[in-house]
Design a protein around this motif. Structure first.
Motif, PDB file in Angstrom:
ATOM      1  N   ASP A   1      49.237  18.338  36.961  1.00 39.18           N
ATOM      2  CA  ASP A   1      48.115  19.149  37.447  1.00 39.18           C
ATOM      3  C   ASP A   1      47.409  19.786  36.253  1.00 39.18           C
ATOM      4  OD1 ASP A   1      46.282  20.760  38.715  1.00 39.18           O
ATOM      5  OD2 ASP A   1      47.759  21.852  39.916  1.00 39.18           O
ATOM      6  N   PRO A   2      46.381  19.121  35.717  1.00 38.23           N
ATOM      7  CA  PRO A   2      45.689  19.629  34.528  1.00 38.23           C
ATOM      8  C   PRO A   2      45.129  21.039  34.684  1.00 38.23           C
ATOM      9  CG  PRO A   2      45.007  17.385  35.000  1.00 38.23           C
ATOM     10  CD  PRO A   2      45.840  17.842  36.162  1.00 38.23           C
ATOM     11  N   THR A   3      44.811  21.444  35.906  1.00 41.98           N
ATOM     12  CA  THR A   3      44.230  22.780  36.080  1.00 41.98           C
ATOM     13  C   THR A   3      45.226  23.883  35.729  1.00 41.98           C
ATOM     14  OG1 THR A   3      44.822  22.861  38.437  1.00 41.98           O
ATOM     15  CG2 THR A   3      42.642  21.977  37.878  1.00 41.98           C
ATOM     16  N   LEU A   4      46.511  23.579  35.760  1.00 41.61           N
ATOM     17  CA  LEU A   4      47.518  24.592  35.434  1.00 41.61           C
ATOM     18  C   LEU A   4      47.534  24.952  33.950  1.00 41.61           C
ATOM     19  CD1 LEU A   4      50.509  23.429  37.668  1.00 41.61           C
ATOM     20  CD2 LEU A   4      48.952  25.354  38.054  1.00 41.61           C
ATOM     21  N   VAL A   5      47.040  24.077  33.097  1.00 44.70           N
ATOM     22  CA  VAL A   5      47.059  24.365  31.658  1.00 44.70           C
ATOM     23  C   VAL A   5      45.668  24.677  31.107  1.00 44.70           C
ATOM     24  CG1 VAL A   5      49.164  23.043  31.225  1.00 44.70           C
ATOM     25  CG2 VAL A   5      46.950  21.911  31.047  1.00 44.70           C
ATOM     26  N   LEU A   6      44.661  24.712  31.982  1.00 43.10           N
ATOM     27  CA  LEU A   6      43.304  25.052  31.567  1.00 43.10           C
ATOM     28  C   LEU A   6      42.980  26.487  31.977  1.00 43.10           C
ATOM     29  CD1 LEU A   6      41.427  21.798  32.651  1.00 43.10           C
ATOM     30  CD2 LEU A   6      42.031  22.487  30.324  1.00 43.10           C
TER      31      LEU A   6
ATOM     32  N   SER B   1      37.519  26.506  34.314  1.00 41.21           N
ATOM     33  CA  SER B   1      37.274  25.308  33.512  1.00 41.21           C
ATOM     34  C   SER B   1      36.764  24.177  34.395  1.00 41.21           C
ATOM     35  CB  SER B   1      38.546  24.860  32.807  1.00 41.21           C
ATOM     36  OG  SER B   1      38.959  25.811  31.871  1.00 41.21           O
ATOM     37  N   THR B   2      35.953  23.325  33.790  1.00 41.64           N
ATOM     38  CA  THR B   2      35.445  22.161  34.506  1.00 41.64           C
ATOM     39  C   THR B   2      36.272  20.938  34.126  1.00 41.64           C
ATOM     40  OG1 THR B   2      33.920  21.528  32.740  1.00 41.64           O
ATOM     41  CG2 THR B   2      33.110  23.118  34.374  1.00 41.64           C
ATOM     42  N   ALA B   3      36.040  19.848  34.851  1.00 43.30           N
ATOM     43  CA  ALA B   3      36.717  18.592  34.518  1.00 43.30           C
ATOM     44  C   ALA B   3      36.356  18.166  33.101  1.00 43.30           C
ATOM     45  CB  ALA B   3      36.324  17.514  35.522  1.00 43.30           C
ATOM     46  N   GLN B   4      35.113  18.384  32.688  1.00 41.30           N
ATOM     47  CA  GLN B   4      34.675  18.029  31.334  1.00 41.30           C
ATOM     48  C   GLN B   4      35.456  18.821  30.287  1.00 41.30           C
ATOM     49  OE1 GLN B   4      32.626  15.539  30.666  1.00 41.30           O
ATOM     50  NE2 GLN B   4      32.802  15.857  28.486  1.00 41.30           N
ATOM     51  N   ASP B   5      35.715  20.114  30.557  1.00 41.22           N
ATOM     52  CA  ASP B   5      36.519  20.927  29.632  1.00 41.22           C
ATOM     53  C   ASP B   5      37.917  20.336  29.492  1.00 41.22           C
ATOM     54  OD1 ASP B   5      34.405  22.783  29.432  1.00 41.22           O
ATOM     55  OD2 ASP B   5      35.213  24.005  31.080  1.00 41.22           O
ATOM     56  N   GLY B   6      38.482  19.882  30.605  1.00 44.45           N
ATOM     57  CA  GLY B   6      39.816  19.287  30.578  1.00 44.45           C
ATOM     58  C   GLY B   6      39.844  17.987  29.805  1.00 44.45           C
ATOM     59  N   LEU B   7      38.816  17.167  30.000  1.00 45.84           N
ATOM     60  CA  LEU B   7      38.747  15.907  29.253  1.00 45.84           C
ATOM     61  C   LEU B   7      38.670  16.165  27.756  1.00 45.84           C
ATOM     62  CD1 LEU B   7      36.284  13.854  31.481  1.00 45.84           C
ATOM     63  CD2 LEU B   7      38.735  13.456  31.158  1.00 45.84           C
TER      64      LEU B   7
END
Length: 140
Positions: A31-36, A40-46
């Protein structure tokens, strides 16, 4: 090898830190949102994960180059094995994400790195046995 108490603390601290890093990376995959950060947006995660790949691959690349150019290459075998594992991961990501270049490049690199590590490891083991069997002549 006799390990002192202070060496044990250093080893334990490093083991705890790499384990924590591994857990955080797995959490980020699940779950990438847990470390952002919040919002944050999907682009920030990428961008974060692309930067994460680079900050790990570039030091590994530098270490392999230093070992390739060095006189003593005893560290090259484990570095190539780690590189093979990383490239195998890239291959799997390429296959599961439909990125053929990543799959092919990762696969070829993994095979070459692993085959090289095995070949060099055998040569080093053979050289060690030869050196042990033929001690250096006594100094006069």
């Amino acid at each position: 090898m006799n390990t002192s108490r202070s060496q044990k603390w250093v080893l334990a601290a490093n083991a705890a830190l790499v384990a924590t890093s591994a857990i955080a990376s797995l959490v980020g995959v699940v779950d990438p949102t847990l470390v952002l950060p919040d919002g944050s947006t999907a682009q920030d995660g990428l961008r974060l994960y692309a930067e994460g790949i680079a900050v790990r691959q570039l030091p590994l690349t530098a270490a392999v180059f230093v070992s390739l150019g060095g006189r003593h290459r005893r560290h090259l075998v484990p570095l190539l094995a780690v590189s093979a594992a990383a490239q195998a991961g890239d291959m799997v990501m390429g296959l599961t994400s439909g990125v053929p270049g990543m799959a092919i490049g990762g696969g070829v690199s993994a095979v070459v790195h692993l085959a090289s590590a095995v070949w060099l490891g055998r040569r080093q083991a053979s050289a060690s046995l030869t050196t042990a069997a033929c001690p250096a002549p006594a100094a006069r």
